[in-house]
Motif scaffolding. Structure first.
Motif, PDB file in Angstrom:
ATOM      1  N   SER A  91      14.781 112.717 -68.091  1.00  0.00           N
ATOM      2  CA  SER A  91      15.375 112.270 -69.349  1.00  0.00           C
ATOM      3  C   SER A  91      15.556 110.749 -69.407  1.00  0.00           C
TER       4      SER A  91
ATOM      5  N   TRP B 102      25.755 118.004 -71.924  1.00  0.00           N
ATOM      6  CA  TRP B 102      25.181 118.000 -73.267  1.00  0.00           C
ATOM      7  C   TRP B 102      24.097 116.943 -73.447  1.00  0.00           C
ATOM      8  N   ASN B 103      24.032 115.967 -72.540  1.00  0.00           N
ATOM      9  CA  ASN B 103      23.040 114.887 -72.636  1.00  0.00           C
ATOM     10  C   ASN B 103      22.535 114.597 -71.227  1.00  0.00           C
ATOM     11  N   SER B 104      21.333 115.055 -70.925  1.00  0.00           N
ATOM     12  CA  SER B 104      20.833 114.979 -69.547  1.00  0.00           C
ATOM     13  C   SER B 104      20.641 113.545 -69.053  1.00  0.00           C
ATOM     14  N   ALA B 105      20.449 112.588 -69.944  1.00  0.00           N
ATOM     15  CA  ALA B 105      20.353 111.192 -69.506  1.00  0.00           C
ATOM     16  C   ALA B 105      21.678 110.741 -68.898  1.00  0.00           C
ATOM     17  N   LEU B 106      22.782 111.163 -69.488  1.00  0.00           N
ATOM     18  CA  LEU B 106      24.097 110.823 -68.937  1.00  0.00           C
ATOM     19  C   LEU B 106      24.301 111.477 -67.575  1.00  0.00           C
TER      20      LEU B 106
ATOM     21  N   TRP C 149      22.425 109.344 -65.057  1.00  0.00           N
ATOM     22  CA  TRP C 149      23.171 108.114 -64.761  1.00  0.00           C
ATOM     23  C   TRP C 149      24.398 108.416 -63.900  1.00  0.00           C
TER      24      TRP C 149
ATOM     25  N   ASN D  66      17.724 115.775 -63.523  1.00  0.00           N
ATOM     26  CA  ASN D  66      17.815 115.169 -64.856  1.00  0.00           C
ATOM     27  C   ASN D  66      17.039 113.866 -64.996  1.00  0.00           C
TER      28      ASN D  66
ATOM     29  N   ALA E  13      29.802 114.756 -69.325  1.00  0.00           N
ATOM     30  CA  ALA E  13      29.121 114.562 -70.612  1.00  0.00           C
ATOM     31  C   ALA E  13      27.637 114.907 -70.496  1.00  0.00           C
ATOM     32  N   GLY E  14      27.111 114.806 -69.285  1.00  0.00           N
ATOM     33  CA  GLY E  14      25.712 115.125 -69.032  1.00  0.00           C
ATOM     34  C   GLY E  14      25.367 116.585 -69.232  1.00  0.00           C
TER      35      GLY E  14
ATOM     36  N   GLN F 257      27.288 119.584 -61.917  1.00  0.00           N
ATOM     37  CA  GLN F 257      27.932 118.588 -62.760  1.00  0.00           C
ATOM     38  C   GLN F 257      29.413 118.903 -62.967  1.00  0.00           C
TER      39      GLN F 257
END
Length: 117
Positions: free
Chosen positions: A115, A62-66, A69, A112, A59-60, A9
């Protein structure tokens, strides 16, 4: 989240920040998109998409959904790049970077993906 995903990432995020800004301001990219047969607005659009992908994968962390995406956006963008290089009959060496970035984006997406569900 795995260490592998975080490393990918960061690399993809920094790379796509660079690629996106190059598409917005580099004379080399202006000429390249003319060579590909694409209008100027598509170069700008591609640059903005690449910057968005960079923000998503960074940003992913800290937020695996991001991250998922962002990986998906990278995969779709690199499929378009590969198609473009094939369309204009570029040398195989010119296909290598988009193929590598496609696989790295796919790895981030797969790691990821859970998520998103």
């Amino acid at each position: 989240m795995t260490i592998l995903s975080i490393i990918l990432q960061v690399l993809l995020g920094l790379g796509f920040l660079m690629f996106g800004f190059m598409k917005l301001g580099s004379q080399q990219m202006v000429e390249g998109f003319k060579n590909y047969g694409y209008p100027a607005w598509f170069r700008v659009f591609t640059g903005v998409v690449e910057l968005a992908a960079a923000v998503l994968v960074i940003a992913g962390i800290w937020n695996s959904a991001l991250a998922a995406w962002g990986g998906l956006v990278i995969v779709v963008t690199m499929l378009g790049a590969i198609f473009t290089h094939i369309k204009i009959e570029d040398a195989v060496k010119d296909l290598m970077m988009p193929i590598i970035l496609l696989f790295l984006g796919l790895i981030v997406l797969v790691i990821n993906f859970g998520s998103l569900i």
